[in-house]
Design a protein around this motif. Structure first.
Motif, short mmCIF file in Angstrom:
data_model
loop_
_atom_site.label_atom_id
_atom_site.label_comp_id
_atom_site.label_asym_id
_atom_site.label_seq_id
_atom_site.Cartn_x
_atom_site.Cartn_y
_atom_site.Cartn_z
N TYR A 1 -9.69 -2.74 -4.83
CA TYR A 1 -8.47 -3.46 -4.48
C TYR A 1 -8.59 -4.95 -4.80
O TYR A 1 -7.66 -5.57 -5.34
CB TYR A 1 -8.17 -3.24 -3.00
N GLU A 2 -9.73 -5.55 -4.47
CA GLU A 2 -9.94 -6.96 -4.79
C GLU A 2 -9.77 -7.20 -6.30
O GLU A 2 -9.13 -8.17 -6.72
CB GLU A 2 -11.34 -7.39 -4.36
N LYS A 3 -10.35 -6.32 -7.09
CA LYS A 3 -10.27 -6.46 -8.54
C LYS A 3 -8.82 -6.34 -9.02
O LYS A 3 -8.35 -7.12 -9.85
CB LYS A 3 -11.15 -5.40 -9.21
N TRP A 4 -8.11 -5.36 -8.46
CA TRP A 4 -6.71 -5.17 -8.86
C TRP A 4 -5.85 -6.38 -8.47
O TRP A 4 -4.99 -6.81 -9.24
CB TRP A 4 -6.15 -3.91 -8.22
N LEU A 5 -6.07 -6.92 -7.27
CA LEU A 5 -5.32 -8.09 -6.83
C LEU A 5 -5.57 -9.28 -7.75
O LEU A 5 -4.65 -10.03 -8.09
CB LEU A 5 -5.69 -8.45 -5.40
N SER A 6 -6.81 -9.46 -8.15
CA SER A 6 -7.16 -10.62 -8.98
C SER A 6 -6.53 -10.54 -10.37
O SER A 6 -6.40 -11.56 -11.05
CB SER A 6 -8.68 -10.74 -9.11
N ARG A 7 -6.15 -9.33 -10.78
CA ARG A 7 -5.57 -9.15 -12.11
C ARG A 7 -4.05 -9.16 -12.12
O ARG A 7 -3.43 -8.91 -13.16
CB ARG A 7 -6.07 -7.82 -12.70
N LEU A 8 -3.43 -9.45 -10.98
CA LEU A 8 -1.96 -9.50 -10.96
C LEU A 8 -1.45 -10.60 -11.87
O LEU A 8 -2.00 -11.71 -11.90
CB LEU A 8 -1.47 -9.76 -9.52
N PRO A 9 -0.39 -10.33 -12.62
CA PRO A 9 0.21 -11.38 -13.46
C PRO A 9 0.68 -12.54 -12.59
O PRO A 9 1.39 -12.32 -11.60
CB PRO A 9 1.39 -10.67 -14.13
N PRO A 10 0.31 -13.78 -12.89
CA PRO A 10 0.58 -14.90 -11.99
C PRO A 10 2.04 -15.22 -11.76
O PRO A 10 2.38 -15.79 -10.72
CB PRO A 10 -0.14 -16.08 -12.67
N CYS A 11 2.91 -14.87 -12.69
CA CYS A 11 4.33 -15.24 -12.56
C CYS A 11 5.23 -14.04 -12.24
O CYS A 11 6.45 -14.18 -12.20
CB CYS A 11 4.82 -15.93 -13.82
N GLU A 12 4.63 -12.86 -12.03
CA GLU A 12 5.44 -11.67 -11.79
C GLU A 12 5.65 -11.47 -10.29
O GLU A 12 4.69 -11.37 -9.54
CB GLU A 12 4.76 -10.43 -12.38
N PRO A 13 6.91 -11.40 -9.82
CA PRO A 13 7.18 -11.28 -8.37
C PRO A 13 6.60 -10.00 -7.79
O PRO A 13 6.52 -8.96 -8.47
CB PRO A 13 8.71 -11.28 -8.29
N VAL A 14 6.20 -10.08 -6.53
CA VAL A 14 5.67 -8.92 -5.81
C VAL A 14 6.47 -8.70 -4.54
O VAL A 14 7.24 -9.56 -4.10
CB VAL A 14 4.18 -9.12 -5.45
N SER A 15 6.28 -7.53 -3.94
CA SER A 15 6.84 -7.21 -2.63
C SER A 15 5.72 -7.18 -1.60
O SER A 15 4.57 -6.88 -1.92
CB SER A 15 7.54 -5.85 -2.65
N LEU A 16 6.07 -7.50 -0.34
CA LEU A 16 5.13 -7.45 0.76
C LEU A 16 5.64 -6.49 1.82
O LEU A 16 6.83 -6.50 2.15
CB LEU A 16 4.96 -8.84 1.40
N TYR A 17 4.74 -5.65 2.33
CA TYR A 17 5.08 -4.78 3.46
C TYR A 17 4.11 -5.05 4.59
O TYR A 17 2.89 -5.07 4.39
CB TYR A 17 5.01 -3.29 3.08
N PHE A 18 4.66 -5.27 5.81
CA PHE A 18 3.85 -5.51 7.00
C PHE A 18 4.08 -4.39 8.01
O PHE A 18 5.23 -4.16 8.42
CB PHE A 18 4.22 -6.86 7.63
N HIS A 19 3.00 -3.71 8.39
CA HIS A 19 3.12 -2.66 9.40
C HIS A 19 2.77 -3.24 10.76
O HIS A 19 1.66 -3.74 10.97
CB HIS A 19 2.19 -1.49 9.08
N ILE A 20 3.72 -3.19 11.68
CA ILE A 20 3.53 -3.68 13.05
C ILE A 20 3.45 -2.44 13.94
O ILE A 20 4.46 -1.82 14.25
CB ILE A 20 4.69 -4.60 13.49
N PRO A 21 2.24 -2.06 14.39
CA PRO A 21 2.04 -0.70 14.93
C PRO A 21 2.22 -0.57 16.44
O PRO A 21 1.52 0.21 17.07
CB PRO A 21 0.58 -0.43 14.55
N PHE A 22 3.19 -1.30 17.02
CA PHE A 22 3.34 -1.25 18.48
C PHE A 22 4.76 -0.86 18.87
O PHE A 22 5.73 -1.24 18.22
CB PHE A 22 3.01 -2.62 19.09
N CYS A 23 4.85 -0.09 19.97
CA CYS A 23 6.13 0.28 20.57
C CYS A 23 5.98 0.18 22.09
O CYS A 23 4.87 0.24 22.62
CB CYS A 23 6.53 1.70 20.19
N ARG A 24 7.12 0.05 22.77
CA ARG A 24 7.09 0.04 24.24
C ARG A 24 6.97 1.45 24.80
O ARG A 24 6.51 1.65 25.91
CB ARG A 24 8.35 -0.64 24.78
N SER A 25 7.41 2.44 24.04
CA SER A 25 7.23 3.85 24.42
C SER A 25 7.11 4.65 23.13
O SER A 25 7.53 4.19 22.07
CB SER A 25 8.40 4.36 25.27
#
Length: 444
Positions: free
Chosen positions: A35-59
């Protein structure tokens, strides 16, 4: 839909094909170093998406198939946010400087359990770490039962542009059977609050096939949901997998509708939403005519990713948080599934990747075929193969189940163009599975 077709195909355990190869093909051979290697090879000017998993619920909802944990206190969430910031730092160390971001999604769990000030602080931190594009879309999932006016104000101030509300069913009988009691008033209040603070792009999630659910209750839920006029609705079939999710063992299997009733529910919801002015998008999404999903579908640019149908054109998705899946040019990666194991890896200064898969050239062409089937209900196999430098003959010859699907009147095939008949769109996953090179349980 003919009962014989239902009996033959609706029990088939085929994937949802949000990604291909599916997560069942991930292995520990792809880990943090890859994964580190793949991240380092990302094209510098190409937009990316971010996903954040927030793993909590009240029930915990009994139907839920996502990795979540219940907490009645804020301390675990605050602790998690500190770990998440550290993961962001580890990722930023690897990627090109000022990597542009065009799409952000907060999923869960219940991301809006984060306090308003803390969410604003997190968004400010992200804008410092990445180069947000002016057109960037920021989306968040919401549980209306615990949503506050203060959080709605914070979301507007943070630049959130889309909110996805979990509804599932408005039937109190069904709600009690799945441990999710949520009134129409709570949902309507959340919608009003979001719109008041400038968040006008709103999605609803509905589910059919739930315990004690009837065709009539599905229609009533769809009617009430449409009256609130969300831009989009996702209508999912409940997947009962108690061997995988312990909370689903609390559901009485005797109260689940059979396959015939499930199909009737899906068709009834479709008719209700289409009659209310929504356009059907792909397998299970509905959107108003002017919505971006409808427009990109018309243009043949509808995408399918780990979150479902999307207009997001980014080739790279960076997943953060426990169980989050990332997609890069080289392949897929997935973080440790539990919050505890994820946190231990990150606190030790390591990315939490614990499995993934490298994409082969054949994976890429099969993925493209499956995506077009899932998005457009048709795929021009020779054209897709030509675009990937592949001979279509071996691909078509390996799709042995196509002949069975054609004999059953589910698809039409002409010169390698596969078209799913509209009346059988609910079986599109079975058609996509014909191009899946990995094992699954097929209909006999």
């Amino acid at each position: 839909m003919q009962s014989s077709i239902l009996r033959k195909y609706c029990d088939a355990k085929v994937p949802w094909y949000t990604i291909y190869p599916t997560a069942s093909q991930f292995s520990a051979e792809v880990g943090a170093k890859a994964y580190e290697k793949w991240l380092s090879r990302l094209p510098p000017c190409e937009p990316v998406s971010l996903y954040f998993h927030i793993p909590f619920c009240r029930s915990i909802c009994w139907y839920c198939g996502f990795p979540t944990a219940m907490t009645l206190h804020d301390a675990p969430i605050l602790d998690y946010l500190s770990v998440l910031r550290e993961e962001i730092r580890l990722v930023v160390q690897q990627v090109p400087k000022e990597l542009p971001v065009n799409d952000v999604h907060f999923g869960g769990g219940t991301p809006t359990l984060i306090k308003p000030a803390e969410f604003l602080d997190l968004m400010g931190h992200l804008r410092l770490q990445f180069a947000f594009m002016r057109s960037a879309s920021i989306a968040i999932e919401i549980d209306p039962r615990v949503f506050t006016a203060e959080m709605a104000e914070a979301l507007g101030a943070a630049g959130v542009s889309r909110a996805s509300l979990g509804v599932q069913s408005f039937d109190p009988i069904v709600q009690n059977a799945i441990n999710r009691v949520q009134t129409e008033a709570q949902t309507a209040a959340a919608v009003r609050s979001l719109r008041k603070h400038g968040i006008r792009r709103i999605n609803f999630d509905l589910i059919y096939g739930l315990p004690r659910q009837t065709v009539q209750s599905c229609v009533r839920t769809a009617t009430l949901a449409a009256a609130m006029r969300p831009d989009r609705l996702a209508v999912f079939g409940y997947a009962h997998i108690p061997s995988f999710k312990n909370n689903q063992r609390l559901i009485d299997e005797a109260e689940l509708p059979d396959n015939g009733t499930r199909a009737e529910q899906a068709v009834a919801v479709t008719h209700t939403l289409v009659a209310a002015g929504y356009r059907q998008v792909g397998l299970d999404h509905f959107a108003l005519p002017e919505d971006e999903l409808v427009l990109v579908q018309k243009a043949g640019r509808l995408r399918r990713n780990s979150l479902g149908y999307s207009a997001d054109t980014c080739r790279t998705l960076i997943g953060l948080g426990p169980s989050a899946i990332g997609r890069l040019e080289n392949g897929y990666v997935q973080n440790e599934a539990t919050a505890g194991s994820y946190s231990r890896q990150i606190r030790a200064g390591r990315l939490a990747t614990f499995k993934g898969c490298c994409l082969t050239p054949e994976d890429r062409v099969r993925s493209a075929i499956i995506e077009r089937l899932m998005c457009d209900l048709e795929a021009d196999v020779p054209a897709i193969c030509a675009a990937h430098g592949f001979d279509p003959v071996p691909i078509l010859d390996s799709a042995e189940r196509l002949a069975l699907l054609a004999d059953d009147g589910i698809v039409d095939i002409k010169d390698g163009l596969i078209r799913v008949r509209r009346e059988h769109r609910f079986l599109i996953r079975c058609v996509a599975a014909a191009f899946d090179a990995y094992p699954y349980r097929s209909p006999s």
